[in-house]
Design an enzyme around this catalytic site. Structure first.
Site, short mmCIF file in Angstrom:
data_model
loop_
_atom_site.label_atom_id
_atom_site.label_comp_id
_atom_site.label_asym_id
_atom_site.label_seq_id
_atom_site.Cartn_x
_atom_site.Cartn_y
_atom_site.Cartn_z
N LYS A 31 0.82 -1.22 0.00
CA LYS A 31 0.00 0.00 0.00
C LYS A 31 0.86 1.26 0.00
CE LYS A 31 -1.17 0.01 5.00
NZ LYS A 31 -2.27 0.06 5.96
N SER A 51 7.89 1.26 4.17
CA SER A 51 7.35 0.29 5.13
C SER A 51 7.98 0.54 6.50
CB SER A 51 7.70 -1.13 4.67
OG SER A 51 7.25 -1.34 3.37
N HIS A 82 6.96 -0.48 24.60
CA HIS A 82 8.39 -0.18 24.67
C HIS A 82 8.55 0.87 25.76
CE1 HIS A 82 12.38 1.12 23.61
NE2 HIS A 82 12.47 0.19 22.68
N ARG A 116 19.98 2.56 25.84
CA ARG A 116 20.29 1.90 27.12
C ARG A 116 21.37 0.85 26.93
NH1 ARG A 116 15.30 -0.54 27.94
NH2 ARG A 116 14.50 0.46 26.07
C1 FAD Z 1 10.18 2.57 15.45
C2 FAD Z 1 10.44 1.09 15.45
C3 FAD Z 1 11.70 0.61 15.71
C4 FAD Z 1 11.94 -0.76 15.73
N1 FAD Z 1 13.20 -1.20 16.00
C5 FAD Z 1 13.46 -2.53 15.96
C6 FAD Z 1 14.77 -3.02 16.16
O1 FAD Z 1 15.73 -2.27 16.35
N2 FAD Z 1 14.97 -4.35 16.12
C7 FAD Z 1 13.96 -5.24 15.88
O2 FAD Z 1 14.21 -6.44 15.84
N3 FAD Z 1 12.70 -4.79 15.68
C8 FAD Z 1 12.42 -3.47 15.71
N4 FAD Z 1 11.15 -3.03 15.49
C9 FAD Z 1 10.12 -4.00 15.07
C10 FAD Z 1 10.31 -4.34 13.59
O3 FAD Z 1 10.88 -3.26 12.92
C11 FAD Z 1 8.99 -4.71 12.92
O4 FAD Z 1 8.36 -5.72 13.64
C12 FAD Z 1 9.26 -5.20 11.50
O5 FAD Z 1 10.04 -4.28 10.78
C13 FAD Z 1 7.98 -5.49 10.75
O6 FAD Z 1 8.33 -5.86 9.43
P1 FAD Z 1 7.26 -6.49 8.44
O7 FAD Z 1 7.97 -6.79 7.16
O8 FAD Z 1 6.55 -7.59 9.12
O9 FAD Z 1 6.21 -5.33 8.22
P2 FAD Z 1 6.39 -3.79 7.75
O10 FAD Z 1 7.80 -3.37 7.60
O11 FAD Z 1 5.52 -2.99 8.66
O12 FAD Z 1 5.77 -3.80 6.29
C14 FAD Z 1 4.38 -4.03 6.09
C15 FAD Z 1 4.11 -3.96 4.60
O13 FAD Z 1 2.79 -4.37 4.34
C16 FAD Z 1 2.18 -3.49 3.44
N5 FAD Z 1 0.73 -3.52 3.68
C17 FAD Z 1 0.08 -3.49 4.87
N6 FAD Z 1 -1.26 -3.54 4.68
C18 FAD Z 1 -1.45 -3.61 3.34
C19 FAD Z 1 -2.60 -3.67 2.52
N7 FAD Z 1 -3.84 -3.65 3.03
N8 FAD Z 1 -2.42 -3.72 1.18
C20 FAD Z 1 -1.18 -3.70 0.63
N9 FAD Z 1 -0.06 -3.64 1.37
C21 FAD Z 1 -0.19 -3.61 2.71
C22 FAD Z 1 2.81 -2.14 3.71
O14 FAD Z 1 2.71 -1.30 2.59
C23 FAD Z 1 4.25 -2.57 4.01
O15 FAD Z 1 4.98 -2.66 2.81
C24 FAD Z 1 10.88 -1.66 15.48
C25 FAD Z 1 9.62 -1.18 15.21
C26 FAD Z 1 9.38 0.18 15.22
C27 FAD Z 1 7.98 0.65 14.99
#
Ligand code: FAD
Length: 591
Positions: free
Chosen positions: A38, A44, A233, A249
């Site tokens: 999306k 992302s 967090h 930390r």
């Molecule tokens: C600020 C922050 C810092 C973090 N730091 C760390 C860290 O240092 N170490 C660690 O291990 N974890 C960390 N996390 C957690 C980790 O980053 C996330 O759990 C992880 O990146 C999620 O990745 P993902 O590929 O599952 O989803 P995302 O990266 O969230 O990607 C989701 C994808 O799905 C797509 N999508 C969603 N709904 C739809 C739809 N209806 N139609 C089409 N596309 C859709 C979006 O466009 C996107 O491309 C952090 C999280 C945050 C918020």
């Protein structure tokens, strides 16, 4: 209606989705892959990960130790076969990512540098300064471009899974530029849609994290697993919820209350002696306890009246101080430059000279689409990986830095099983899929463009946020949860009357927000009802009326199934291989 078709579809262009797309190319470059997102993939949420990704690399570490820390951190709710697969495959994935261009930070002698992270008793968190997710996602993105078999559908919004003959065979998606619903067929579909932090008011999560994939799976009969476990967090900026990474930390930052007192010493948090390094005494600090315990300690400080009241744009909030001043400007600039940048820009504070005000904020969903260890759900043809999935390696509390690695390991595993599934199920029913997508187009037109509503998106979203925090936050009780469940029931009713005022076709963000709100309500319902049913305290799920862990009744995953009324909650045994449940102790702080 035009019909697009691929062998395998991936919904999501974050870390999990891109790793999955590469894994399909590695398995069989002849297979055609559609990656639907999306937002443009680089937007992302993975991009914003700061602190790092865990995998065993040091000589004094072991796979067994990584597994043990993860399982202890999960309060024994993780499936141990999944954790074993995870720790075994993690180092290979991380080294491979370097070969794909991820610039891991180094020690002066050239070895990969690792930093300590909460609940990890040995340093094993790889990092690229404090922009780890940014570098990881770029490395994955550029590698994915190498495979000509991948077609990207950037800025396409999936609204429905298409099911025929009991099998998921594609998706219906709005092409946001034209506003048209399209049918996209796939012999297998992998959901990689990320988390759902936006169902809460204070969150580190990007605005796009609205639980879409969880709701899509829930709506076709897949249960959502362990949804009651929501990670706070301990160090978000008040007001905005922007994350100040645990790396602050890990590098030696300390938490103090309004009296300048390191209050965590009162809460039995600390690191065992085996990580004490005389050159870095701070590394043994209790600030590196697990996130659930630190967030709970904050709430106790609020009760004791020992927090600081801060005026913010959203009203007065309780905060404590994260102090990194003693690290000095040089180390702050080298190891945690982004922390300085964020604190300056969003809190008006330079952490070299002043402590940073912080409070717990919702960060991560331990629960998600229930899958097996190969990423498969109970509905044939549907797979899930990344934060939207629950495999489960995180159980009742995820250890920081395990998630980024999870994206790699389980993104690749889900892709490999989808490849096998697609080979065994070569046929899809094109006509049935087109008919369903046409129905979706009709429903969207009638519901949102031909009808006005008496309710607004904003009002319902705000009330949902409020009731989630009030009833389903760090501490919960039967009374608070019943109220939240009740509120969600009413909000779901009111959602039927939501209308949008923007009737334009191209990039209609009001339309997508309205559909996302529907996904959020489904996801929130699974969280609240699962929390009400679990009458014990474990990890991030703390019940004031059931303060103890109850292994006899609840050493089990919850499974929330969608029904026409309230969700049906069932339970599933946890897989225990080598590590029998024990008390979760983090040692006494002595420094
Ligand atoms: C600020 C922050 C810092 C973090 N730091 C760390 C860290 O240092 N170490 C660690 O291990 N974890 C960390 N996390 C957690 C980790 O980053 C996330 O759990 C992880 O990146 C999620 O990745 P993902 O590929 O599952 O989803 P995302 O990266 O969230 O990607 C989701 C994808 O799905 C797509 N999508 C969603 N709904 C739809 C739809 N209806 N139609 C089409 N596309 C859709 C979006 O466009 C996107 O491309 C952090 C999280 C945050 C918020």
């Amino acid at each position: 209606m035009e019909f697009l078709n691929h062998d395998i579809l991936i919904v999501g262009g974050g870390g999990a989705g891109l790793r999955a797309s590469i894994a399909i190319g590695e398995e069989n470059p002849q297979l055609s892959v559609g990656v639907i997102s999306k937002v443009y993939p680089m937007r992302s949420h993975t991009i914003s990960a700061e602190g790092g990704a865990a995998a065993v690399i040091k000589a004094n570490d072991s796979l067994d130790a990584h597994a043990r820390d993860t399982i202890t951190g999960s309060d024994w709710l993780a499936d141990q076969d999944a954790v074993e697969a995870f720790v075994n495959e993690a180092p290979k994935e991380m080294i491979q990512l370097e070969h794909w261009g991820c610039p891991w930070s180094r020690e002066p002698d050239g070895h990969v540098a690792v930093r300590p992270f909460g609940g990890m008793k040995i340093e094993r968190t790889w990092f690229a300064a404090d922009k780890t997710g940014f570098h990881m996602l770029h490395a994955l993105f550029q590698t994915s471009l190498k495979y000509n078999n991948v077609t990207r559908y950037d800025e396409w919004f999936v609204t429905r899974l298409l099911v025929d003959d009991g099998r998921v065979q594609g998706v219906a998606a709005i092409e946001l530029r034209t506003g048209q619903v399209r049918a996209i067929g796939g012999k297998a579909v992998i959901l990689c849609t990320g988390g759902a932090g936006r169902i809460f008011p204070f969150t580190t999560n990007a605005a796009i994290k609205t639980g879409d994939g969880m709701a899509l799976a829930y709506r076709v009969g897949v249960p959502l697993k362990d949804m009651e476990f929501v990670q706070y967090h301990p160090t978000g900026l008040p007001g905005t919820g922007i994350l100040i990474t645990e790396a602050a930390r890990g590098e030696g930052g300390i938490l103090v209350n309004k009296d300048g007192y390191r209050y965590l010493q009162d809460y039995n948090l600390g690191q065992p002696l085996d990580v004490r390094d005389p050159r870095h005494p701070q590394k043994a600090s209790m600030e590196l306890g697990p996130r659930d315990r630190l967030s709970q300690a904050f709430m106790k400080e609020v009760e004791k009246g020992r927090t600081i009241k801060l005026e913010t744009a959203v009203g007065p909030v309780d905060v404590v101080h994260l102090d990194v001043r003693h690290l000095g400007e040089e180390k702050i600039n080298k190891k945690i430059p982004f922390v300085r940048e964020l604190a300056k820009n969003y809190a008006g504070i330079d952490p070299v000279y002043e402590p940073i005000p912080v409070r717990p904020v919702v960060h991560y969903m331990m629960g998600g689409v229930s899958t097996n260890i190969e990423g498969a759900t109970i509905v044939p043809g549907l797979f899930a990986a990344g934060e939207c999935a629950c495999v489960s390696i995180n159980g009742a509390n995820r250890l920081g830095s395990n998630s980024l690695t999870e994206l790699l390991v389980f993104g690749a595993r889900a892709a490999r099983s989808a490849v096998k599934f697609a080979a065994d199920h070569p046929q899809i029913n094109k006509d049935a899929l087109i008919a369903q997508a046409e129905d979706e187009q009709r429903q969207i037109t009638q519901r949102w463009f031909q009808k006005d509503g008496s309710e607004t998106i904003a009002a319902i979203r705000l009330e949902l946020n409020k009731t989630m925090e009030a009833g389903c936050g760090i501490y919960r009780s039967e009374e608070s949860l019943k109220k939240t469940c009740d509120d969600i029931r009413k909000l779901k009713e009111r959602y039927h009357n939501v209308g949008i005022s923007d009737k334009s076709i191209s990039f209609n963000t009001e339309l997508t927000a309205a559909i996302e709100l529907g996904f959020m309500l489904d996801t929130a319902e699974a969280v609240a009802f699962s929390a009400l049913a679990r009458q014990e305290s474990r990890g991030s799920h703390q019940r004031t009326d059931f303060a103890k862990r109850d292994d006899e009744k609840y050493l089990k995953h919850s499974l929330a199934y969608r029904t026409d009324g309230d969700p049906r909650i069932e339970y599933l045994d946890v897989v225990i291989t080598k590590w029998p449940p024990a008390e979760r102790v983090y040692g006494q702080q002595t420094s």
